[in-house]
Design a protein around this motif. Structure first.
Motif, PDB file in Angstrom:
ATOM      1  N   PRO A 122       6.272   5.382   1.930  1.00 48.77           N
ATOM      2  CA  PRO A 122       7.560   4.888   2.419  1.00 48.77           C
ATOM      3  C   PRO A 122       7.545   3.400   2.729  1.00 48.77           C
ATOM      4  CG  PRO A 122       7.038   7.002   3.409  1.00 48.77           C
ATOM      5  CD  PRO A 122       5.820   6.587   2.630  1.00 48.77           C
ATOM      6  N   VAL A 123       6.473   2.909   3.340  1.00 52.69           N
ATOM      7  CA  VAL A 123       6.284   1.480   3.575  1.00 52.69           C
ATOM      8  C   VAL A 123       4.854   1.147   3.197  1.00 52.69           C
ATOM      9  CG1 VAL A 123       6.299  -0.381   5.259  1.00 52.69           C
ATOM     10  CG2 VAL A 123       7.964   1.471   5.461  1.00 52.69           C
ATOM     11  N   GLY A 124       4.686   0.137   2.339  1.00 50.83           N
ATOM     12  CA  GLY A 124       3.360  -0.201   1.876  1.00 50.83           C
ATOM     13  C   GLY A 124       2.943   0.659   0.698  1.00 50.83           C
ATOM     14  N   PHE A 125       1.764   0.371   0.150  1.00 50.76           N
ATOM     15  CA  PHE A 125       1.322   1.138  -1.010  1.00 50.76           C
ATOM     16  C   PHE A 125      -0.188   1.033  -1.186  1.00 50.76           C
ATOM     17  CE2 PHE A 125       2.253  -3.112  -2.723  1.00 50.76           C
ATOM     18  CZ  PHE A 125       1.094  -3.386  -3.439  1.00 50.76           C
ATOM     19  N   PHE A 136      -4.645  -2.249  -1.168  1.00 51.85           N
ATOM     20  CA  PHE A 136      -3.745  -1.671  -0.167  1.00 51.85           C
ATOM     21  C   PHE A 136      -2.832  -2.761   0.381  1.00 51.85           C
ATOM     22  CE2 PHE A 136      -7.640  -2.753   2.151  1.00 51.85           C
ATOM     23  CZ  PHE A 136      -7.178  -3.412   3.277  1.00 51.85           C
ATOM     24  N   SER A 137      -1.637  -2.360   0.757  1.00 55.16           N
ATOM     25  CA  SER A 137      -0.646  -3.335   1.202  1.00 55.16           C
ATOM     26  C   SER A 137       0.275  -2.732   2.247  1.00 55.16           C
ATOM     27  CB  SER A 137       0.190  -3.812   0.006  1.00 55.16           C
ATOM     28  OG  SER A 137       1.233  -4.671   0.424  1.00 55.16           O
ATOM     29  N   HIS A 138       0.598  -3.522   3.246  1.00 54.41           N
ATOM     30  CA  HIS A 138       1.608  -3.152   4.236  1.00 54.41           C
ATOM     31  C   HIS A 138       2.189  -4.451   4.798  1.00 54.41           C
ATOM     32  CE1 HIS A 138       3.491  -1.548   7.880  1.00 54.41           C
ATOM     33  NE2 HIS A 138       3.470  -0.377   7.261  1.00 54.41           N
ATOM     34  N   PRO A 139       3.514  -4.504   4.979  1.00 56.82           N
ATOM     35  CA  PRO A 139       4.129  -5.757   5.439  1.00 56.82           C
ATOM     36  C   PRO A 139       3.653  -6.230   6.805  1.00 56.82           C
ATOM     37  CG  PRO A 139       5.728  -3.949   5.419  1.00 56.82           C
ATOM     38  CD  PRO A 139       4.524  -3.473   4.681  1.00 56.82           C
ATOM     39  N   ALA A 140       3.137  -5.333   7.632  1.00 55.37           N
ATOM     40  CA  ALA A 140       2.620  -5.714   8.943  1.00 55.37           C
ATOM     41  C   ALA A 140       1.138  -6.063   8.821  1.00 55.37           C
ATOM     42  CB  ALA A 140       2.840  -4.599   9.955  1.00 55.37           C
ATOM     43  N   SER A 141       0.864  -7.198   8.172  1.00 60.20           N
ATOM     44  CA  SER A 141      -0.506  -7.725   8.044  1.00 60.20           C
ATOM     45  C   SER A 141      -1.487  -6.714   7.470  1.00 60.20           C
ATOM     46  CB  SER A 141      -1.016  -8.222   9.411  1.00 60.20           C
ATOM     47  OG  SER A 141      -0.197  -9.253   9.908  1.00 60.20           O
ATOM     48  N   ASN A 142      -1.012  -5.947   6.497  1.00 54.08           N
ATOM     49  CA  ASN A 142      -1.851  -4.950   5.823  1.00 54.08           C
ATOM     50  C   ASN A 142      -2.474  -3.963   6.812  1.00 54.08           C
ATOM     51  OD1 ASN A 142      -1.438  -5.928   3.167  1.00 54.08           O
ATOM     52  ND2 ASN A 142      -2.931  -7.549   3.509  1.00 54.08           N
ATOM     53  N   SER A 143      -1.664  -3.540   7.775  1.00 52.64           N
ATOM     54  CA  SER A 143      -2.101  -2.517   8.725  1.00 52.64           C
ATOM     55  C   SER A 143      -1.946  -1.136   8.098  1.00 52.64           C
ATOM     56  CB  SER A 143      -1.300  -2.610  10.021  1.00 52.64           C
ATOM     57  OG  SER A 143       0.087  -2.453   9.757  1.00 52.64           O
ATOM     58  N   PHE A 144      -2.474  -0.123   8.802  1.00 47.25           N
ATOM     59  CA  PHE A 144      -2.498   1.221   8.240  1.00 47.25           C
ATOM     60  C   PHE A 144      -1.746   2.226   9.103  1.00 47.25           C
ATOM     61  CE2 PHE A 144      -5.891  -0.131   5.434  1.00 47.25           C
ATOM     62  CZ  PHE A 144      -5.704   0.673   4.319  1.00 47.25           C
ATOM     63  N   LEU A 182     -12.557  -2.854  -3.121  1.00 50.56           N
ATOM     64  CA  LEU A 182     -11.504  -2.588  -2.147  1.00 50.56           C
ATOM     65  C   LEU A 182     -10.961  -3.912  -1.642  1.00 50.56           C
ATOM     66  CD1 LEU A 182      -9.952  -0.471  -0.422  1.00 50.56           C
ATOM     67  CD2 LEU A 182     -11.754  -0.746   1.307  1.00 50.56           C
ATOM     68  N   LYS A 183      -9.657  -4.109  -1.783  1.00 52.72           N
ATOM     69  CA  LYS A 183      -9.032  -5.366  -1.386  1.00 52.72           C
ATOM     70  C   LYS A 183      -7.649  -5.094  -0.817  1.00 52.72           C
ATOM     71  CE  LYS A 183      -7.007  -7.793  -4.639  1.00 52.72           C
ATOM     72  NZ  LYS A 183      -6.680  -8.590  -5.855  1.00 52.72           N
ATOM     73  N   SER A 184      -7.071  -6.107  -0.186  1.00 51.40           N
ATOM     74  CA  SER A 184      -5.693  -6.003   0.295  1.00 51.40           C
ATOM     75  C   SER A 184      -4.840  -7.033  -0.427  1.00 51.40           C
ATOM     76  CB  SER A 184      -5.624  -6.200   1.808  1.00 51.40           C
ATOM     77  OG  SER A 184      -6.081  -7.485   2.181  1.00 51.40           O
ATOM     78  N   GLU A 185      -3.549  -6.847  -0.327  1.00 44.57           N
ATOM     79  CA  GLU A 185      -2.616  -7.716  -1.035  1.00 44.57           C
ATOM     80  C   GLU A 185      -2.383  -9.011  -0.269  1.00 44.57           C
ATOM     81  OE1 GLU A 185       1.458  -6.901  -3.447  1.00 44.57           O
ATOM     82  OE2 GLU A 185       1.564  -6.563  -1.288  1.00 44.57           O
ATOM     83  N   GLY A 186      -2.175 -10.091  -1.007  1.00 48.11           N
ATOM     84  CA  GLY A 186      -1.751 -11.338  -0.404  1.00 48.11           C
ATOM     85  C   GLY A 186      -2.883 -12.274  -0.038  1.00 48.11           C
ATOM     86  N   ASN A 187      -2.487 -13.385   0.588  1.00 43.24           N
ATOM     87  CA  ASN A 187      -3.433 -14.426   0.966  1.00 43.24           C
ATOM     88  C   ASN A 187      -3.669 -14.481   2.468  1.00 43.24           C
ATOM     89  OD1 ASN A 187      -3.486 -15.285  -1.764  1.00 43.24           O
ATOM     90  ND2 ASN A 187      -1.672 -16.557  -1.436  1.00 43.24           N
ATOM     91  N   GLY A 188      -3.045 -13.573   3.209  1.00 40.07           N
ATOM     92  CA  GLY A 188      -3.156 -13.599   4.660  1.00 40.07           C
ATOM     93  C   GLY A 188      -4.242 -12.680   5.162  1.00 40.07           C
ATOM     94  N   ALA A 189      -3.889 -11.863   6.149  1.00 41.33           N
ATOM     95  CA  ALA A 189      -4.871 -10.980   6.773  1.00 41.33           C
ATOM     96  C   ALA A 189      -5.408  -9.952   5.777  1.00 41.33           C
ATOM     97  CB  ALA A 189      -4.240 -10.261   7.961  1.00 41.33           C
ATOM     98  N   PHE A 190      -6.680  -9.659   5.905  1.00 38.07           N
ATOM     99  CA  PHE A 190      -7.254  -8.563   5.118  1.00 38.07           C
ATOM    100  C   PHE A 190      -6.706  -7.233   5.619  1.00 38.07           C
ATOM    101  CE2 PHE A 190     -10.692  -5.290   5.020  1.00 38.07           C
ATOM    102  CZ  PHE A 190     -10.667  -5.036   3.659  1.00 38.07           C
TER     103      PHE A 190
END
Length: 255
Positions: free
Chosen positions: A6-9, A23-31, A57-65
């Protein structure tokens, strides 16, 4: 393949025997719990995939892991069963990484907090940038890093674990994480990291997969008790998250 939430992927690509999980979530790649479930399922599937020799294993974007557990979901927990179930999501991921037949390489481009530190610790080898500071803030919000502690202590030892845990408001630098064994290599830029990561995975994926699987088992010797331990720890966190202290601290942190 792509697993939508529903949010993130959680998204996975496979190239040259290397599966890359993002993995990705708009709240700083939280789970939130749904992403924890999706990541667990993906790791279990890849463990049995004969076309895959290793996992990145990585997260999306250039910000927080990874910012760890979802604050919104933590605030919504109002009974022990739901609390234990949520923290068991992190136990499931760590155990899936532990028993996975494939070597798991972490790509940590930015800050890691709480459960994010746990994810990095459960990787078999970690590439990080100088921006990849770490913090275990759990005590500051009334709980503790109980579920991830075995994974983190296995990597950095009890002394460094206590330093990281008790200094709950303080960031430890990527250099500190490297010197204490959490990170295998650190780089001044994402470009340098990705260049070295590509070379490393290219070499590693050419090795005998049976030998890699055997070494994975060696790396994780004497951890079979985690099948029980991590869920006992989830119960501790599931109880603590119900306290007024934790509810107030979470609300303050969110603001």
């Amino acid at each position: 393949m792509n697993t939508l939430s529903p949010v993130g992927f959680i998204a996975t690509t496979i190239d040259n025997k290397t599966a890359t999980i993002t993995f990705s979530h708009p709240a700083s790649n939280s789970f939130p719990s749904n992403l924890l479930r999706d990541l667990t399922n993906e790791l279990n599937l890849l463990s049995e995939n004969e076309l895959v020799s290793l996992i990145v294993l990585k997260s999306e974007g250039n910000g927080a892991f990874c910012a760890g557990a979802s604050f919104d979901e933590l605030l919504s927990i109002d009974n022990f069963e739901d609390g234990k179930l949520f923290f068991s999501g992190f136990a499931n991921v760590i155990n899936a990484m532990r028993i996975c037949q494939k070597i798991i390489i972490g790509r940590v481009q930015g800050k890691a907090v709480g459960g994010g530190v746990g994810l990095a610790s459960a990787c078999d080898y970690v590439f990080a940038t100088d921006n990849a500071s770490v913090k275990l803030s759990e005590l500051a919000i009334g709980i503790g890093p109980f579920v991830i502690e075995p994974a983190v202590s296995r990597k950095i030892g009890k002394t460094a674990m206590s330093q990281l845990t008790l200094a709950a408001h303080d960031w430890k630098s990527a250099q500190w994480a490297f010197e204490n064994g959490l990170y295998s290599e650190i780089f001044s830029s994402m470009e340098d990291l990705d260049t070295s990561l590509a070379l490393f995975t290219s070499k590693l994926s050419s090795y005998n997969p049976e030998a890699l699987e055997g070494m994975k088992q060696v790396f994780w010797e004497n951890t079979a008790n985690w099948n029980t331990l991590l869920y006992d720890r989830a119960a501790i966190s599931g109880q603590l998250v119900l306290s007024d202290f934790t509810k107030n601290a979470l609300s303050a942190f969110k603001k």
